[in-house]
Design a protein around this motif. Structure first.
Motif, mmCIF file in Angstrom:
data_model
loop_
_atom_site.group_PDB
_atom_site.id
_atom_site.type_symbol
_atom_site.label_atom_id
_atom_site.label_comp_id
_atom_site.label_asym_id
_atom_site.label_seq_id
_atom_site.Cartn_x
_atom_site.Cartn_y
_atom_site.Cartn_z
ATOM 1 N N GLU A 105 0.918 -1.453 0.127
ATOM 2 C CA GLU A 105 -0.002 0.107 0.144
ATOM 3 C C GLU A 105 0.773 1.147 0.067
ATOM 4 N N GLY A 106 0.452 2.217 -0.952
ATOM 5 C CA GLY A 106 1.396 3.565 -0.882
ATOM 6 C C GLY A 106 0.612 4.397 -0.104
ATOM 7 N N ARG A 107 0.326 5.534 -0.929
ATOM 8 C CA ARG A 107 -0.118 6.702 -0.329
ATOM 9 C C ARG A 107 -1.811 6.547 -0.333
ATOM 10 N N TYR A 108 -2.552 7.085 0.885
ATOM 11 C CA TYR A 108 -3.917 7.167 0.937
ATOM 12 C C TYR A 108 -4.392 8.559 1.324
ATOM 13 N N ARG A 109 -5.104 9.073 0.527
ATOM 14 C CA ARG A 109 -5.625 10.467 1.113
ATOM 15 C C ARG A 109 -6.898 10.879 0.631
ATOM 16 N N VAL A 110 -7.495 11.395 1.576
ATOM 17 C CA VAL A 110 -8.836 12.177 1.203
ATOM 18 C C VAL A 110 -9.149 13.323 1.682
ATOM 19 N N HIS A 111 -9.125 14.476 1.170
ATOM 20 C CA HIS A 111 -9.333 15.786 1.899
ATOM 21 C C HIS A 111 -10.151 16.854 0.920
ATOM 22 N N PRO A 112 -10.624 17.770 1.471
ATOM 23 C CA PRO A 112 -11.276 18.794 0.800
ATOM 24 C C PRO A 112 -10.552 19.382 -0.328
ATOM 25 N N ARG A 113 -11.169 19.850 -1.650
ATOM 26 C CA ARG A 113 -10.606 20.202 -2.708
ATOM 27 C C ARG A 113 -9.865 21.604 -2.316
#
Length: 248
Positions: A105-113
């Motif tokens: 698993e590499g990078r996982y990101r969820v964030h506001p635009r």
């Protein structure tokens, strides 16, 4: 890999210290009458040489970074889209016959635009895929693009552990050979005779991977030819400091 090239004169850093006949600077004996070994060392003197050696080899291991990106009105929508894309990629890796232990698993990101007028959320989910047949790197990239990957990152070409071990010894051999050559040159210049090695210290062996950047536009789509990536050789370097006894 069979192709190995010794770079005999690459990046040699040299320091030479010639101990004269006045005494042995390494001796800790404070008595007025030095023992016979100390007297012999003082009479002989020493030369210390530091040198480096380098070996090149074709890479036999590659790490490919691939992933998916998503945007949506909510974090949950982005998370769901990323999960669907990641599952497609995992299925593709399985079809390619890539072992699970070679997929991290590499990078996982969820964030506001981001941005003044931006709304909603965005995110990404990437994988680091290890390929032991570097000729298949293009195939892995193309299959990932076909499965929906839109985040194609860097490809790092390097060496497998058994190859590193063999080239480590070759790099040390090259460093020692360079040290011997330099010590001989110093001895000729000072008109002295080398009488053997008294100490050897080797430095850290370094492997310098070859980095290649790939974008999704470089990968095959539709009638485009398959992606091909040719990497430069990987360098393995070592350093050594050798002390030689000499007599005038």
């Amino acid at each position: 890999m069979d192709r190995r090239q010794f770079l005999a004169a690459s990046s040699i850093g040299l320091t030479a210290a010639i101990a004269g006949c006045a005494g042995n600077p390494l001796s800790s004996n404070d008595s007025a009458e030095p023992d016979s070994d100390a007297a012999t060392n003082a009479a002989a003197g020493e030369i210390t040489v530091s040198a480096s050696g380098e070996v090149d080899a074709d890479p036999d291991r590659a790490i490919v970074s691939v992933g998916v990106q998503a945007t949506g009105e909510s974090a949950d929508a982005v998370t769901d889209e990323l999960a669907t894309g990641a599952e497609r990629l995992r299925g593709t890796f399985d079809e390619l016959g890539i072992p699970e232990e070679n997929i991290e698993e590499g990078r996982y990101r969820v964030h506001p635009r981001r941005g003044r007028d931006a709304e909603g959320f965005e995110g990404s989910h990437s994988f680091e895929v290890t390929v032991t047949d570097v000729d298949r790197v293009g195939e892995v990239i193309d299959a990932s693009i076909e499965a929906g990957a839109d985040d194609i990152g860097r490809v790092s070409f390097t060496l497998q552990e058994e190859t590193r071990s063999a080239l480590r010894k070759d790099a040390i051999d090259a460093a020692l050979a360079n040290a011997d050559e330099e010590a001989s040159h110093i001895a000729d210049n000072r008109e002295i005779s080398l009488e053997g090695t008294t100490a050897v210290t080797t430095g850290d062996v370094q492997v310098r991977p070859v980095q290649e950047s790939v974008t999704s536009g470089d990968a095959a789509d539709g009638a485009a030819p398959p992606t091909e990536i040719e990497a430069d050789p990987v360098s393995v370097s070592a350093s050594a400091t050798v002390t030689y006894a000499f007599a005038e």
